[in-house]
Design an enzyme around this catalytic site. Structure first.
Site, PDB file in Angstrom:
ATOM      1  CG  MET A   1      24.479  38.238  90.640  1.00  0.00           C
ATOM      2  SD  MET A   1      23.256  37.781  91.748  1.00  0.00           S
ATOM      3  CE  MET A   1      23.344  38.448  93.133  1.00  0.00           C
TER       4      MET A   1
ATOM      5  CG  ASP B   1      22.099  38.105  96.898  1.00  0.00           C
ATOM      6  OD1 ASP B   1      22.789  37.368  96.342  1.00  0.00           O
ATOM      7  OD2 ASP B   1      21.063  37.962  97.457  1.00  0.00           O
TER       8      ASP B   1
ATOM      9  CG  ASP C   1      22.504  32.315  96.058  1.00  0.00           C
ATOM     10  OD1 ASP C   1      21.262  32.274  96.479  1.00  0.00           O
ATOM     11  OD2 ASP C   1      23.159  33.122  95.574  1.00  0.00           O
TER      12      ASP C   1
ATOM     13  CB  SER D   1      19.982  35.484 100.664  1.00  0.00           C
ATOM     14  OG  SER D   1      19.765  36.597  99.899  1.00  0.00           O
TER      15      SER D   1
ATOM     16  CG  MET E   1      24.399  31.531  90.795  1.00  0.00           C
ATOM     17  SD  MET E   1      23.828  32.201  92.201  1.00  0.00           S
ATOM     18  CE  MET E   1      22.048  32.487  91.856  1.00  0.00           C
TER      19      MET E   1
ATOM     20  CG  HIS F   1      24.244  35.294 100.017  1.00  0.00           C
ATOM     21  ND1 HIS F   1      25.341  34.599  99.443  1.00  0.00           N
ATOM     22  CD2 HIS F   1      23.499  35.688  99.035  1.00  0.00           C
ATOM     23  CE1 HIS F   1      25.288  34.852  98.219  1.00  0.00           C
ATOM     24  NE2 HIS F   1      23.988  35.188  97.890  1.00  0.00           N
TER      25      HIS F   1
ATOM     26  CG  HIS G   1      26.046  36.266  94.713  1.00  0.00           C
ATOM     27  ND1 HIS G   1      24.689  35.653  94.501  1.00  0.00           N
ATOM     28  CD2 HIS G   1      26.583  35.975  93.421  1.00  0.00           C
ATOM     29  CE1 HIS G   1      24.663  35.066  93.341  1.00  0.00           C
ATOM     30  NE2 HIS G   1      25.748  35.286  92.929  1.00  0.00           N
TER      31      HIS G   1
ATOM     32  CG  MET H   1      21.846  41.834  92.284  1.00  0.00           C
ATOM     33  SD  MET H   1      20.230  41.241  91.722  1.00  0.00           S
ATOM     34  CE  MET H   1      20.076  39.875  93.116  1.00  0.00           C
TER      35      MET H   1
HETATM   36  C1  DX5 Z   1      19.433  35.671  93.621  1.00  0.00           C
HETATM   37  C2  DX5 Z   1      20.236  35.625  94.676  1.00  0.00           C
HETATM   38  C3  DX5 Z   1      19.945  34.891  95.782  1.00  0.00           C
HETATM   39  C4  DX5 Z   1      18.516  35.105  96.606  1.00  0.00           C
HETATM   40  C5  DX5 Z   1      18.204  33.948  96.986  1.00  0.00           C
HETATM   41  O1  DX5 Z   1      19.971  36.157  92.306  1.00  0.00           O
HETATM   42  O2  DX5 Z   1      21.578  35.441  94.387  1.00  0.00           O
HETATM   43  O3  DX5 Z   1      21.024  35.210  96.713  1.00  0.00           O
HETATM   44  O4  DX5 Z   1      18.526  36.129  97.569  1.00  0.00           O
HETATM   45  O5  DX5 Z   1      16.887  33.831  97.318  1.00  0.00           O
HETATM   46  P1  DX5 Z   1      15.842  32.661  97.292  1.00  0.00           P
HETATM   47  O6  DX5 Z   1      16.313  31.648  98.551  1.00  0.00           O
HETATM   48  O7  DX5 Z   1      14.728  32.961  97.802  1.00  0.00           O
HETATM   49  O8  DX5 Z   1      16.041  31.867  96.181  1.00  0.00           O
HETATM   50 ZN    ZN Z   2      22.959  35.352  96.053  1.00  0.00          ZN
END
Ligand code: DX5
Ligand code: ZN
Length: 221
Positions: A67, A34, A174, A8, A136, A32, A65, A36
């Site tokens: 969010m 993220d 994740d 990620s 998660m 990956h 992903h 948001m």
């Molecule tokens: C958090 C994200 C993750 C994040 C994970 O909401 O979905 O993908 O980047 O990071 P680490 O591995 O640091 O928990």
């Molecule tokens: Zn994620």
């Protein structure tokens, strides 16, 4: 099922996104991303224009992903941007079946993600219509949080439910995944491992990614 490493980039140096991805490419299967929106979670990150900007710089599968409070609204732009797969939070979907079908109709793999406190029952009715389940292991929103081991029984239950169906559904984890927490997830049946801070917060992200590759491929389970 084959085990995959999905670094990620959330906590990578986003000013040099393509270079950061290049560092981990040899060891990684998926990248990956993220997405948001500052509403579903209190953070605001990557959107379709950044996915599109990264697309010409890597051949890797781009695993998005979502969010966001309206995942379905973003699907056409993400498909256009070159996303390969999308995971949508079941808490944000009024009609998961319709959302999964929409993603598939746009040529993307479709997954459902769940927050740590969301019961697995919310995704079980959709197991025949999806490609990936993501329980998660932290509250979504930020990298660098501590792994919540209360999610392990849910991962194991998801693995059993997937095995019963006999369809190739990936089981992703994740949040707080590192060398100490990954083996428990692997033993519970997870097969796609998102790793953020433990790779991009390391002194040498390429070496860290390589070490995760070995950890994922080694061992029983
Ligand atoms: C958090 C994200 C993750 C994040 C994970 O909401 O979905 O993908 O980047 O990071 P680490 O591995 O640091 O928990
Ligand atoms: Zn994620």
């Amino acid at each position: 099922m084959i085990r995959r490493l999905a670094p990620s980039v959330l906590n990578a140096d986003l000013a040099q996104l393509a270079d950061q991805v290049r560092l981990v490419e040899d060891a990684a299967d998926w990248i990956h991303l993220d997405v948001m929106d500052g509403q579903f979670v209190p953070n605001l990150t990557i959107g379709p224009p950044v996915v599109a900007a990264l697309r010409p710089h890597t051949q890797h599968y781009l695993d998005c992903h979502l969010m966001v409070s309206d995942p379905e609204a973003l699907l056409p732009a993400l498909a256009e941007a070159g996303a390969n797969g999308v995971s949508m939070h079941v808490e944000a979907l009024e009609d998961p079946e319709r959302a999964l079908a929409a993603a598939a109709g746009l040529g993307m793999d479709a997954g459902l993600a769940l927050k740590p406190g969301t019961p697995l029952d919310t995704v079980l009715p959709h197991l025949d219509d999806l490609d990936l389940v993501l329980p998660m292991t932290v509250e979504p929103g930020f990298g660098g949080q501590a792994f919540d081991d209360r999610v392990l029984p849910k991962i194991a239950a998801a693995a059993r439910a997937i095995a019963e169906r006999g369809r190739p559904v990936a089981l992703q984890v994740d949040g707080g995944i590192n060398a100490a927490t990954l083996p428990g997830c692997r033993e519970a049946g997870a097969n796609v491992f998102v790793v953020g801070t433990a790779i991009f917060g390391a002194e040498d992200p390429a070496a860290a990614a390589k070490a995760f590759r070995e950890l994922i491929d080694g061992g029983a389970g």
